[in-house]
Design a protein around this motif. Structure first.
Motif, mmCIF file in Angstrom:
data_model
loop_
_atom_site.group_PDB
_atom_site.id
_atom_site.type_symbol
_atom_site.label_atom_id
_atom_site.label_comp_id
_atom_site.label_asym_id
_atom_site.label_seq_id
_atom_site.Cartn_x
_atom_site.Cartn_y
_atom_site.Cartn_z
ATOM 1 N N ALA A 189 0.841 -1.213 0.000
ATOM 2 C CA ALA A 189 0.000 0.000 0.000
ATOM 3 C C ALA A 189 0.863 1.245 0.000
ATOM 4 C CB ALA A 189 -0.903 -0.011 1.231
ATOM 5 N N HIS A 190 2.011 1.205 -0.640
ATOM 6 C CA HIS A 190 2.849 2.406 -0.656
ATOM 7 C C HIS A 190 2.121 3.547 -1.362
ATOM 8 C CE1 HIS A 190 6.158 -0.225 0.502
ATOM 9 N NE2 HIS A 190 6.681 0.884 0.977
ATOM 10 N N PRO A 191 2.175 4.730 -0.769
ATOM 11 C CA PRO A 191 1.386 5.841 -1.327
ATOM 12 C C PRO A 191 2.042 6.460 -2.564
ATOM 13 C CG PRO A 191 2.555 6.539 0.642
ATOM 14 C CD PRO A 191 2.889 5.105 0.456
ATOM 15 N N ARG A 218 2.617 -1.907 9.350
ATOM 16 C CA ARG A 218 2.349 -0.884 10.362
ATOM 17 C C ARG A 218 3.587 -0.014 10.598
ATOM 18 N NH1 ARG A 218 0.053 -5.012 11.303
ATOM 19 N NH2 ARG A 218 -1.203 -4.540 13.131
ATOM 20 N N ASP A 219 4.620 -0.185 9.805
ATOM 21 C CA ASP A 219 5.851 0.566 10.000
ATOM 22 C C ASP A 219 5.606 2.056 9.749
ATOM 23 O OD1 ASP A 219 8.393 1.599 9.957
ATOM 24 O OD2 ASP A 219 8.866 0.806 7.982
ATOM 25 N N GLY A 220 5.566 2.822 10.825
ATOM 26 C CA GLY A 220 5.351 4.267 10.697
ATOM 27 C C GLY A 220 3.930 4.624 10.307
ATOM 28 N N ILE A 227 3.282 -8.970 7.892
ATOM 29 C CA ILE A 227 3.228 -7.952 8.939
ATOM 30 C C ILE A 227 4.562 -7.232 8.875
ATOM 31 C CG2 ILE A 227 3.010 -7.569 11.451
ATOM 32 C CD1 ILE A 227 0.531 -8.853 10.135
ATOM 33 N N ARG A 228 4.557 -5.910 8.962
ATOM 34 C CA ARG A 228 5.848 -5.215 9.044
ATOM 35 C C ARG A 228 5.820 -4.240 10.208
ATOM 36 N NH1 ARG A 228 9.140 -1.070 5.089
ATOM 37 N NH2 ARG A 228 7.162 0.028 5.087
ATOM 38 N N GLN A 229 6.865 -4.290 10.999
ATOM 39 C CA GLN A 229 6.998 -3.370 12.131
ATOM 40 C C GLN A 229 8.468 -2.990 12.278
ATOM 41 O OE1 GLN A 229 6.100 -0.940 13.899
ATOM 42 N NE2 GLN A 229 4.486 -1.870 15.153
ATOM 43 N N TYR A 231 15.521 -1.217 -1.414
ATOM 44 C CA TYR A 231 16.173 -0.449 -2.478
ATOM 45 C C TYR A 231 16.065 1.058 -2.256
ATOM 46 C CZ TYR A 231 16.782 -4.733 -5.212
ATOM 47 O OH TYR A 231 17.179 -5.978 -5.640
ATOM 48 N N SER A 232 14.957 1.533 -1.646
ATOM 49 C CA SER A 232 14.814 2.988 -1.625
ATOM 50 C C SER A 232 15.561 3.650 -0.494
ATOM 51 C CB SER A 232 13.360 3.428 -1.560
ATOM 52 O OG SER A 232 12.512 2.401 -1.314
ATOM 53 N N ASP A 233 15.483 3.068 0.694
ATOM 54 C CA ASP A 233 16.179 3.736 1.780
ATOM 55 C C ASP A 233 17.690 3.674 1.602
ATOM 56 O OD1 ASP A 233 14.500 4.915 4.119
ATOM 57 O OD2 ASP A 233 13.389 3.232 3.319
ATOM 58 N N LEU A 235 13.029 11.765 6.803
ATOM 59 C CA LEU A 235 12.030 11.793 5.733
ATOM 60 C C LEU A 235 11.931 10.410 5.100
ATOM 61 C CD1 LEU A 235 10.503 14.106 4.166
ATOM 62 C CD2 LEU A 235 12.347 13.946 2.496
ATOM 63 N N ARG A 236 10.748 9.996 4.759
ATOM 64 C CA ARG A 236 10.622 8.684 4.110
ATOM 65 C C ARG A 236 11.117 8.796 2.670
ATOM 66 N NH1 ARG A 236 6.571 4.984 7.308
ATOM 67 N NH2 ARG A 236 7.816 3.407 6.307
ATOM 68 N N ALA A 237 11.511 7.652 2.128
ATOM 69 C CA ALA A 237 12.113 7.675 0.783
ATOM 70 C C ALA A 237 11.118 8.156 -0.275
ATOM 71 C CB ALA A 237 12.616 6.284 0.434
ATOM 72 N N ILE A 238 9.834 7.862 -0.071
ATOM 73 C CA ILE A 238 8.866 8.205 -1.121
ATOM 74 C C ILE A 238 8.759 9.716 -1.336
ATOM 75 C CG2 ILE A 238 6.404 8.123 -1.734
ATOM 76 C CD1 ILE A 238 6.485 5.200 -0.790
ATOM 77 N N PRO A 239 8.460 10.508 -0.295
ATOM 78 C CA PRO A 239 8.408 11.951 -0.556
ATOM 79 C C PRO A 239 9.745 12.533 -1.024
ATOM 80 C CG PRO A 239 8.067 11.471 1.793
ATOM 81 C CD PRO A 239 8.030 10.164 1.067
HETATM 82 P P1 PGA Z 1 9.140 2.346 3.123
HETATM 83 O O1 PGA Z 1 9.406 2.118 1.597
HETATM 84 O O2 PGA Z 1 9.271 3.793 3.399
HETATM 85 O O3 PGA Z 1 7.761 1.815 3.251
HETATM 86 O O4 PGA Z 1 10.150 1.497 3.796
HETATM 87 C C1 PGA Z 1 10.144 2.963 0.918
HETATM 88 C C2 PGA Z 1 9.895 2.787 -0.553
HETATM 89 O O5 PGA Z 1 9.380 1.791 -1.004
HETATM 90 O O6 PGA Z 1 10.297 3.691 -1.251
#
Ligand code: PGA
Length: 967
Positions: free
Chosen positions: A154-156, A270-272, A444-446, A590-592, A760-764
């Protein structure tokens, strides 16, 4: 996936580009005619803006750019919304033309009208035997042993609302029909009408999602791909593989072979994300089981019509007679009950002379009951799902359903009715093996620190000290002693903070769920062996049986580098080795890692870590499964599927691939049946080839140079991102980073906590740079690294690596494609509009670094490119240039509008209401500005803010569509 289409086109003849241009102009005409109908004045302005933008994209002259900026700046606030919306719609329509183009090419390849690189299973089977010299049996055995597990998350990053996706899907389908079907004039007119209706419906829909989705919404939207596409396509794909195998004189795939498995993070991650609670997870598990049961119910009911034959095997006869006898003893009650249930047909008990129907009818009843129990579970949150299903005798174990279906299959085969057996019954068996009774396994992710908090609460309560303050050795000793002992650790009255309580509640809730609904327990930001053992212990303490496999996610450069050591600590422990039963899974992020170290250094660390983890696992005789946490964009590890798999280090896939499918990629890979088929085909063929024709190991000279490039690029990247004091300010001022959270495209908050780039999360992080067109995280550092190597005479080695090492080829190709999408001129416009003057030198420096990277990548990927006077956008993917040329005039106005709205909003907020005079009285404009139900009455915004806010959100979505990716 942003580059799927361009690489497809690389192999395609020019005729397909003509089709692309024609489709683009057809959809533009349709859109303009709708726009003219609703807003004639605005349509004229959009027309002018498109022409100005096209002129600038062609000339690249400053004066043309200024004309565009001037014209857009003069628009009234409400016009800006509609102009942004127009360009955003046109870009989405343009994307559809590329998708249709891609299916056209796929079809031409399948029909043998075009050459194909080996990118489908049929070609792989033939190539592996004819070129690689393997026997058909070797290829067959490998195929039968491989599994691909796709985990939908469900990554935004899907910026489009589902309401629009559905309408665009209609346009795509009808456009494809226009190309692929012979049609009468009438049919053509009707098809064009259907396109027009869908485009109009999309245009008249609010493209902004006005409230945040819940995790349950995310799961529902994920499930819709299963019910409308994936569930149907999986058996069709298996059938195609069967046909290919039979053509080679091989048997079909075994009956219980599933080439694919599906997993999910929707409502489990549920991570963050504080919105994912124990209750949410339980809900989504029930929703997924309900979807599975509903789907099987429909299949079984329709099979009852198909399987009307009376001949059967003795075993089948015996089962049917037993069921029929039991039903006939209470025939009236059975008939009454079925009538109440309003089944499609067959209400009365069926006589044993139609044995298949008898058995299927019994299954239908049981599926119906299962559905009832699951409905109850949704209504009663305290009910144990597993307990309720068990108690009601509902379907809980997949074998309960598979056994009678297999009996029917064998019976049909034994009576000479193989064609009937191998038709829809076989499909159902394969669906059951693929989707089980849970549709997908929920991971599940935590985050690791949340488990540390729980352990700390326990040891503190028991008077043993503070676990959080212990060093790794003390933690390990404690955990291993406890794991090998029997003392219960969590007394009922233990004091718990709300955070600790939530983690504990999750473990307890897991113990009441059907185990086939659950996949892995992923620990994000896993750093040490104790992070893993803590979760093993917490599962035992909470009675989670069978326990979920515990999977550390290594995602920073340091954690990746330490991962082999962490795994050695775990696997060298006898107790742990016995506990894991010969198999271990590790996830790599890969993203972080990219955000931490830059793309090139992260790619190399991921490569080396995988090799080392495989070696550690082999040393201890453990089978290692690597779970790839890839996003859709290049900055987050994305890229074309085949390329991504074929460039993995040899020996790391071994017939089993587990990978995330995130956000917008779900639509791109599973949005439609033909696309889904192709996705399954690509994965199957790539994994098969990775096992049987692995890439050659890189030469030591390449490795050494790669290590050096990684170190140099990481130094440069970090010196800018983490060690330039004004960098963070420049990032925040020049991009929409701080406004992205208002997009409502996912249930989770956009950052974990307040802070700088680190938090900051990798997505934004990626999303913001993509919007602003600098795409910095993808390339920063690479130019200097290449420049250094070239200056020291390594150019021939680099070119050799590019020509012969799939990992290096794909890494540079992907960076190169992003560089072609970067636009220094637009990025400079953001700076000029939004950034305070004192930061401008940093912007200039970044643009110089961009140019340097473009220059040096060109030197490597195309030796003489610069000498030939090529520009960056004429890089090694020729059709990419044409494709960028087609879409750029749509994107540029959105960039201009975005920078202007950000400026308007920021200034308004800084100065309060002062200075802005905007109070429209036209009811239509008032309506346009009050679409957000949360901003009415008390919370009403100034109309100027509403206009700028909506314009901003629409430009974000539009540019995401223009770049064909988001975060
Ligand atoms: P995460 O994923 O922030 O949920 O760990 C990062 C991403 O997929 O870019």
């Amino acid at each position: 996936m942003s580059f799927r289409i361009s690489t497809e086109l690389r192999a395609g003849p020019g005729q397909f580009l003509t089709g692309l241009r024609d489709d683009d102009s057809l959809l533009r005409q349709v859109f303009f005619s709708i726009l003219r109908h609703h807003h004639p004045n605005l349509a004229a302005k959009v027309d002018v803006i498109y022409a100005l933008s096209q002129a600038w994209c062609t000339s690249q002259s400053d004066s043309d750019f200024e004309l565009l900026v001037k014209y857009v700046s003069d628009l009234k606030p409400e016009e800006r919304i509609l102009v942004a919306s127009s360009f955003s719609h046109m870009l989405n329509l343009h994307n559809l033309t590329e998708e249709v183009n891609s299916s056209q090419i796929g079809r031409a390849v399948r029909l043998g009208e075009m050459d194909s690189p080996t990118r489908d299973t049929n070609h792989s089977l033939l190539k592996l035997t004819a070129v690689n010299g393997l026997t058909p049996q070797q290829v067959y055995d490998s195929l039968c042993n491989q599994t691909v597990e796709l985990v939908l998350t469900a990554h935004p990053t899907q910026a489009l609302r589902a309401s629009l996706l559905k309408k665009y899907a209609i346009v795509r389908r009808e456009l494809d029909t226009l190309h692929s079907k012979r049609m009468s004039e009438y049919e053509k007119i009707e098809t064009l009408e259907a396109i027009r209706a869908a485009v109009q419906a999309a245009w008249r829909t609010d493209e902004i999602r006005r409230s945040k989705p819940t995790p349950q919404d995310e799961m529902r939207s994920g499930l819709s791909y299963f019910s409308t596409v994936i569930f149907d396509v999986v058996p069709v794909f298996h059938r195609r593989v069967d046909t290919a195998l039979e053509k080679m004189g091989l048997p079909r795939l075994p009956l219980d072979k599933a080439l694919f498995k599906f997993g999910s993070w929707m409502g489990g991650d549920r991570d963050g994300n504080p919105n994912v609670t124990a209750e949410t997870t339980r809900d989504v598990v029930v929703l997924a089981r309900l979807e599975a049961v509903n789907t099987y119910f429909r299949q079984v009911e329709s099979l009852m019509f198909d399987l009307s034959m009376w001949r059967c095997s003795p075993e089948m006869k015996e089962l049917a007679e037993r069921i029929a006898a039991a039903e006939s003893r209470e025939a009236a009650r059975v008939a009454e009950e079925r009538k109440k249930r309003n089944y499609a047909d067959f209400w009365a008990p069926i006589p044993a002379t139609e044995p298949f129907r008898v058995v299927l009818s019994h299954m239908r009843d049981r599926l119906y009951n299962t559905r009832q129990v699951l409905h109850q579970c949704l209504v009663h949150p305290n009910m144990s799902v597993r307990g309720a299903l068990e108690e009601a005798g509902a379907y809980l174990d997949i074998e309960d359903m598979a056994r009678p279906l297999k009996l029917m299959y064998d019976s049909l085969m034994s009576t000479g009715d193989a064609s009937v057996a191998n038709s829809r019954l076989l499909d159902l068996l394969r669906q059951l093996r693929t989707f089980g009774l849970s549709m997908m396994g929920l991971d599940i992710r935590q985050e690791s620190s949340r488990h540390t908090e729980v352990m700390d609460a326990i040891t503190t309560y028991l008077g043993l000290g503070s676990y959080a303050s212990w060093d790794e050795q003390t933690r390990l000793k404690f955990l291993l002693d406890e794991l090998q002992g029997k003392r219960p650790l969590m007394p009922p009255g233990m004091d718990m903070s709300p955070d600790v309580k939530e983690v504990v509640a999750t473990f307890r809730m897991l113990s009441g769920l059907p185990s086939d609904s659950l996949g892995a327990y992923i620990i994000s930001m896993a750093k040490t062996a104790s992070d893993v053992l803590a979760v093993v212990l917490l599962q035992r303490e909470s009675g989670v049986r069978p326990a979920l496999r515990v999977v550390p996610l290594f995602e920073t450069l340091e954690d990746l580098n330490n991962a082999p050591g962490t795994m050695t600590t775990l696997l060298s422990n006898d107790w742990y080795r016995a506990h894991i039963n010969g198999m271990h899974e590790c996830m790599i992020g890969y993203s972080d890692s990219g955000k931490d170290a830059g793309r090139l250094a992260a790619a190399w660390a991921l490569y080396e870590t995988q090799e080392k983890l495989v070696a550690v696992a082999a040393e201890y005789g453990i089978r290692l499964v690597l779970f790839h946490g890839r996003g859709g964009t290049v900055g987050r590890g994305g890229g074309p599927t085949h390329m991504a798999i074929r460039s993995q280090p040899s020996g790391t896939i071994n017939g089993h691939l587990r990978v995330t499918v995130q956000g917008e990629i779900i639509e791109q890979q599973f949005g439609e049946k033909e696309v889904c088929f192709r996705t399954l085909d690509l994965y199957t063929s790539a994994v098969l080839e990775a096992a049987l024709d692995p890439p050659p190991a890189p030469r030591q000279e390449w490795r050494d140079l790669m290590t050096r490039l990684a170190t140099d690029s990481c130094d440069m990247y970090r010196s800018v991102v983490y060690r330039t004091p004004e960098f963070y300010e420049y990032f925040m001022q020049s991009t929409a980073a701080s406004e992205l959270g208002r997009l409502n495209i996912g249930s989770r908050p956009s950052s974990r906590k307040q802070g700088g780039i680190e938090t900051l999360r990798a997505i934004p992080w990626i999303f913001a740079w993509t919007q602003q067109r600098l795409h910095l995280p993808v390339w920063l550092g690479i130019g200097e690294a290449l420049e250094g190597a070239i200056a020291q005479g390594y150019q021939p080695v680099l070119q050799d690596m590019y020509a012969n090492w799939p990992f290096f080829t794909s890494t540079l190709d992907l960076v190169e494609m992003v560089l072609a999408k970067a636009d220094a001129r637009l990025s400079a416009f953001y700076e000029r509009t939004l950034v305070e003057g004192s930061l401008a030198p940093l912007g200039e420096k970044l643009r110089r670094l961009l140019a340097k990277t473009q220059q040096h990548i060109l030197i490597v990927v195309r030796k003489n490119a610069l000498l030939e006077g090529n520009t960056p956008s004429q890089m090694s993917t020729p059709n990419l240039d044409e494709k960028i040329r087609l879409r750029s005039p749509y994107v540029a106005p959105l960039n201009v509008l975005q920078a202007l709205s950000l400026k308007g909003l920021r200034k308004f907020r800084e100065l309060g209401h002062g200075g802005v005079e905007y109070n429209p009285s036209d009811p239509e404009i008032i309506d346009l500005l009050s679409r957000d139900p949360h901003k009415k009455g008390e919370g009403a915004q100034h109309p100027f803010v509403s206009a700028m806010d909506d314009c901003l959100m629409i430009t974000i979505k539009g540019i995401a569509a223009g770049m064909q990716n988001t975060g």
